[in-house]
Design an enzyme around this catalytic site. Structure first.
Site, PDB file in Angstrom:
ATOM      1  N   TYR A  43       0.831  -1.201   0.000  1.00 11.99           N
ATOM      2  CA  TYR A  43       0.000   0.000   0.000  1.00 11.99           C
ATOM      3  C   TYR A  43       0.868   1.255   0.000  1.00 11.99           C
ATOM      4  CZ  TYR A  43      -3.853   3.106   1.415  1.00 11.99           C
ATOM      5  OH  TYR A  43      -4.794   4.106   1.484  1.00 11.99           O
ATOM      6  N   ARG A  94       0.880   9.765  14.314  1.00  7.49           N
ATOM      7  CA  ARG A  94       0.464  10.344  13.040  1.00  7.49           C
ATOM      8  C   ARG A  94      -0.428  11.547  13.295  1.00  7.49           C
ATOM      9  NH1 ARG A  94      -2.383   6.300   9.448  1.00  7.49           N
ATOM     10  NH2 ARG A  94      -0.337   5.520   8.907  1.00  7.49           N
TER      11      ARG A  94
HETATM   12  N1  UDP Z   1      -5.866  -0.826  15.869  1.00  5.15           N
HETATM   13  C1  UDP Z   1      -6.225  -1.367  17.097  1.00  5.15           C
HETATM   14  N2  UDP Z   1      -7.264  -2.254  17.124  1.00  5.15           N
HETATM   15  C2  UDP Z   1      -7.964  -2.622  16.017  1.00  5.15           C
HETATM   16  C3  UDP Z   1      -7.603  -2.066  14.774  1.00  5.15           C
HETATM   17  C4  UDP Z   1      -6.535  -1.171  14.734  1.00  5.15           C
HETATM   18  O1  UDP Z   1      -5.633  -1.052  18.142  1.00  5.15           O
HETATM   19  O2  UDP Z   1      -8.892  -3.433  16.154  1.00  5.15           O
HETATM   20  C5  UDP Z   1      -4.763   0.160  15.823  1.00  5.15           C
HETATM   21  C6  UDP Z   1      -3.701  -0.134  14.771  1.00  5.15           C
HETATM   22  O3  UDP Z   1      -2.701  -0.971  15.290  1.00  5.15           O
HETATM   23  C7  UDP Z   1      -3.190   1.268  14.462  1.00  5.15           C
HETATM   24  C8  UDP Z   1      -4.405   2.159  14.673  1.00  5.15           C
HETATM   25  O4  UDP Z   1      -5.312   1.412  15.476  1.00  5.15           O
HETATM   26  O5  UDP Z   1      -2.182   1.644  15.383  1.00  5.15           O
HETATM   27  C9  UDP Z   1      -5.087   2.553  13.384  1.00  5.15           C
HETATM   28  O6  UDP Z   1      -5.285   1.397  12.629  1.00  5.15           O
HETATM   29  P1  UDP Z   1      -6.145   1.364  11.310  1.00  5.15           P
HETATM   30  O7  UDP Z   1      -6.110  -0.031  10.791  1.00  5.15           O
HETATM   31  O8  UDP Z   1      -7.469   1.974  11.545  1.00  5.15           O
HETATM   32  O9  UDP Z   1      -5.414   2.339  10.281  1.00  5.15           O
HETATM   33  P2  UDP Z   1      -3.889   2.688   9.972  1.00  5.15           P
HETATM   34  O10 UDP Z   1      -3.747   4.104  10.411  1.00  5.15           O
HETATM   35  O11 UDP Z   1      -2.974   1.792  10.762  1.00  5.15           O
HETATM   36  O12 UDP Z   1      -3.765   2.499   8.522  1.00  5.15           O
END
Ligand code: UDP
Length: 324
Positions: free
Chosen positions: A147, A291
């Site tokens: 990605y 972020r």
């Molecule tokens: N995350 C989490 N639990 C979940 C899904 C995601 O703690 O069930 C965390 C993930 O590890 C990341 C953040 O939430 O640090 C955002 O994840 P997401 O998949 O929404 O998007 P990303 O910003 O990582 O693309």
């Protein structure tokens, strides 16, 4: 009056379907293209009777048409880590070949194109907050690379179509965005936490939950898209030249920064009847630690900033998931 024609790739997805509605309201004839890998017909079902709307089930990688468009919005690509990692080569192909295909279409039509990039192009960033001039910290061979690197190459293609063919491309780097029409099994953190809380399941915090994200409500993003596309190309070129930036890519996100644990707690606060408890699960590899967008450029160029705070957007999203 002749209607302007817009093509939205990924038009049956979460953001694509919001954008189709907005373009119809703005008086466009809209064609939505979607392969329904993560998009859903349900998102555009109510639009199918609208004579200004048409839906094509097809793939951005090999879509071809004789039609002319005035504006192309390139949203097609699985964007949730769960889904883009399930078919990594397809993800890269969608970003790279799909974007190139749309750039060729924009070139042929003399159309404006809005390319949807992502905060992921910054990888696990070493500067905070992230400004557009930051080049990123990205692993080329990790599980997120399909990605991240796909999207980085797509930006390169956009920049080179501008330089080589003078194609009118604008790029938005989208930071985590959420809202109604997200798929309940999307796999991203907000939809996961809401679904888990509503179903009284454990809330899965990855790692210790101290990593941060900045969450933007979908309507704010769509407003930024439209403002960007309405600007004259000369203004955009001049603006980025003044800033010393090589191509017109801007951050769009909400600078409010939250730890994932705070998000879990806020979700439970808004679903008080839930019996869910927070549990920790292993942190996926290459998961960015922090972020947050610097949106100075978007403010200056578009006169835009997000209006919907997390608490309010979360309430609207929870209300949507309750109806499903
Ligand atoms: N995350 C989490 N639990 C979940 C899904 C995601 O703690 O069930 C965390 C993930 O590890 C990341 C953040 O939430 O640090 C955002 O994840 P997401 O998949 O929404 O998007 P990303 O910003 O990582 O693309």
């Amino acid at each position: 009056m002749i209607m302007k024609r817009a093509l939205v790739t990924g038009g049956a997805g979460f953001l694509g379907s919001h954008l189709c509605r907005r373009l119809l309201a703005d008086g466009f004839a809209v064609t939505a293209l979607d392969n329904l890998y993560t998009g859903s017909r349900r998102n555009v079902e109510d639009l199918l009777d609208n004579r200004c709307f048409s839906f094509i089930e097809g793939d951005v990688i090999d879509f071809s048409t004789e039609e002319m468009f005035d504006e192309i919005y390139n949203l097609a690509c699985p964007a949730s880590p769960v889904h883009y990692q399930a078919r990594p080569i397809f993800t890269t192909r969608t970003s790279v070949i799909g974007t190139m295909n749309m750039l060729e279409l924009a070139k042929r039509c003399g159309a404006k194109m809005l390319h949807c990039s992502t905060s992921e192009i910054y990888g696990d960033p070493l500067v905070h907050p992230q400004q557009e001039k930051y080049w990123g910290n990205v692993n080329t061979i990790g599980i997120r690379s399909c990605y991240d690197e796909g999207k980085r190459c797509a930006e390169t293609l956009c920049a080179d179509y501008i330089r080589e063919f003078d194609t009118d491309v604008r790029m938005v780097r989208i930071f985590n965005t959420y809202g109604p029409a997200m798929h309940p099994q999307d796999g991203r953190v907000i939809s996961n936490f809401i679904m888990q809380a509503l179903n009284n399941e454990d809330i899965t915090v990855f790692g210790d939950g101290s990593q941060t994200r900045s969450f933007q409500y979908c309507d704010d993003l769509i407003e930024a898209f439209r403002r960007y596309m309405e600007l004259p190309v000369e203004r955009i070129r001049e603006f980025f030249k003044e800033k010393g930036l090589g191509a017109p890519a801007i951050n769009t996100g909400n600078p409010g920064e939250y730890t994932i644990r705070e998000l879990a707690e806020e979700t439970l606060r808004q679903i008080p009847e839930s019996k869910s408890k927070l549990i920790e699960k292993p942190l996926p590899s290459d998961d960015p630690k922090r972020r947050k967008p610097d949106i100075t450029l978007a403010k200056e160029l578009l006169g835009w900033e997000p209006k919907v705070p997390l608490q309010e957007g979360l309430a609207k999203t929870i209300a949507y998931f309750r109806t499903r």
